[in-house]
Design a protein around this motif. Structure first.
Motif, PDB file in Angstrom:
ATOM      1  N   UNK A  63      21.640  44.458  65.183  1.00  0.00           N
ATOM      2  CA  UNK A  63      20.566  45.449  65.035  1.00  0.00           C
ATOM      3  C   UNK A  63      20.456  45.776  63.554  1.00  0.00           C
ATOM      4  N   UNK A  64      19.251  45.982  63.084  1.00  0.00           N
ATOM      5  CA  UNK A  64      19.069  46.287  61.670  1.00  0.00           C
ATOM      6  C   UNK A  64      17.871  47.193  61.462  1.00  0.00           C
ATOM      7  N   UNK A  65      17.888  47.864  60.340  1.00  0.00           N
ATOM      8  CA  UNK A  65      16.712  48.556  59.825  1.00  0.00           C
ATOM      9  C   UNK A  65      16.484  48.000  58.430  1.00  0.00           C
ATOM     10  N   UNK A  66      15.236  47.958  58.015  1.00  0.00           N
ATOM     11  CA  UNK A  66      14.907  47.409  56.703  1.00  0.00           C
ATOM     12  C   UNK A  66      13.582  47.989  56.227  1.00  0.00           C
ATOM     13  N   UNK A  67      13.393  47.980  54.932  1.00  0.00           N
ATOM     14  CA  UNK A  67      12.107  48.376  54.371  1.00  0.00           C
ATOM     15  C   UNK A  67      11.127  47.244  54.622  1.00  0.00           C
ATOM     16  N   UNK A  68      10.004  47.586  55.219  1.00  0.00           N
ATOM     17  CA  UNK A  68       9.000  46.586  55.582  1.00  0.00           C
ATOM     18  C   UNK A  68       7.631  47.033  55.078  1.00  0.00           C
ATOM     19  N   UNK A  69       6.702  46.101  55.100  1.00  0.00           N
ATOM     20  CA  UNK A  69       5.322  46.397  54.703  1.00  0.00           C
ATOM     21  C   UNK A  69       4.379  45.897  55.779  1.00  0.00           C
ATOM     22  N   UNK A  70       3.363  46.713  56.029  1.00  0.00           N
ATOM     23  CA  UNK A  70       2.289  46.348  56.962  1.00  0.00           C
ATOM     24  C   UNK A  70       0.996  46.852  56.344  1.00  0.00           C
ATOM     25  N   UNK A  71       0.082  45.933  56.094  1.00  0.00           N
ATOM     26  CA  UNK A  71      -1.184  46.324  55.482  1.00  0.00           C
ATOM     27  C   UNK A  71      -1.004  46.950  54.104  1.00  0.00           C
ATOM     28  N   UNK A  72       0.036  46.533  53.400  1.00  0.00           N
ATOM     29  CA  UNK A  72       0.283  47.044  52.054  1.00  0.00           C
ATOM     30  C   UNK A  72       1.049  48.357  52.000  1.00  0.00           C
ATOM     31  N   UNK A  73       1.314  48.952  53.143  1.00  0.00           N
ATOM     32  CA  UNK A  73       2.050  50.226  53.192  1.00  0.00           C
ATOM     33  C   UNK A  73       3.485  49.954  53.629  1.00  0.00           C
ATOM     34  N   UNK A  74       4.444  50.637  52.981  1.00  0.00           N
ATOM     35  CA  UNK A  74       5.842  50.425  53.321  1.00  0.00           C
ATOM     36  C   UNK A  74       6.325  51.463  54.333  1.00  0.00           C
ATOM     37  N   UNK A  75       7.326  51.062  55.114  1.00  0.00           N
ATOM     38  CA  UNK A  75       7.937  51.930  56.117  1.00  0.00           C
ATOM     39  C   UNK A  75       9.305  51.370  56.457  1.00  0.00           C
ATOM     40  N   UNK A  76      10.089  52.108  57.228  1.00  0.00           N
ATOM     41  CA  UNK A  76      11.390  51.643  57.706  1.00  0.00           C
ATOM     42  C   UNK A  76      11.189  50.983  59.068  1.00  0.00           C
ATOM     43  N   UNK A  77      11.535  49.726  59.148  1.00  0.00           N
ATOM     44  CA  UNK A  77      11.449  48.978  60.396  1.00  0.00           C
ATOM     45  C   UNK A  77      12.808  49.029  61.081  1.00  0.00           C
ATOM     46  N   UNK A  78      12.806  49.261  62.380  1.00  0.00           N
ATOM     47  CA  UNK A  78      14.028  49.272  63.174  1.00  0.00           C
ATOM     48  C   UNK A  78      13.894  48.253  64.304  1.00  0.00           C
ATOM     49  N   UNK A  79      14.790  47.286  64.329  1.00  0.00           N
ATOM     50  CA  UNK A  79      14.766  46.302  65.402  1.00  0.00           C
ATOM     51  C   UNK A  79      15.012  46.987  66.752  1.00  0.00           C
TER      52      UNK A  79
END
Length: 184
Positions: free
Chosen positions: A34-50
């Motif tokens: 399991x991981x969390x990571x900084x991600x981007x969607x549509x140019x905006x960043x957020x914390x992604x959690x599997x």
């Protein structure tokens, strides 16, 4: 031109040897990290959690070597075009590379067409946890796609540096997953 073509063929020969499934540490049925990571969607960043994504359904997690390279852009575009098909099956898609988040933020708009997130793993901890580190170029992730069932286990994986079959194969694997609530 001919030399460049021969160079590419030589690299593809090396990489195809590495594409053998025995290189994937996580086999079908194995639990995934399991991981969390900084991600981007549509140019905006957020914390992604599997874990959060798996709570909603299966996840297609694909690793790619480098944003904005030709083959990675082709693969991202193909996933973007198929994201509605994955969503109709209850699955989500996330791409991961060792690129920095600034690069991936732009890539998320340009190649991913703002259709699915891409996560930055500059420290390569997620990449290593899924045995997706390119053996011949350890600064990069290998092109490796996983289908992860909602219980957090590998349902399918496909490793090949050629981007052409990743979407087709992972989509077929998602279609083959047991339906939620189905009799066992």
């Amino acid at each position: 031109m001919a030399r460049s073509h021969l160079h590419r063929i030589a690299w593809m020969t090396v990489f195809s040897a590495l594409a053998h499934p025995a290189w994937a540490a996580l086999d079908i049925g194995d639990p995934v990290p399991r991981f969390t990571a900084t991600a981007a969607l549509g140019g905006k960043t957020f914390r992604y959690s599997l874990a959060d994504a798996l709570a909603k359904g299966p996840v297609v997690l694909y690793f790619f070597p480098a944003a904005d390279s030709n083959d990675c852009s082709i693969e991202a575009h193909a996933f973007a075009e198929a994201v509605d098909q994955f969503a109709a099956l209850g699955a989500s898609v996330i791409g991961v590379s060792a690129d920095d988040i600034g690069t991936l933020s732009k890539f998320s708009v340009k190649s991913c067409q703002s259709r699915f997130p891409v996560a930055s793993d500059e420290g390569k901890t997620v990449i290593q946890g899924f045995d997706a580190l390119m053996q011949t170029r350890p600064d990069f992730a290998n092109r490796l796609s996983y289908v992860i069932s909602p219980d957090g286990k590998v349902a399918y994986y496909y490793q090949n540096l050629n981007p052409d079959k990743h979407v087709e194969r992972t989509l077929n694997a998602v279609k083959a997953l047991p339906k939620a609530g189905a009799a066992k």
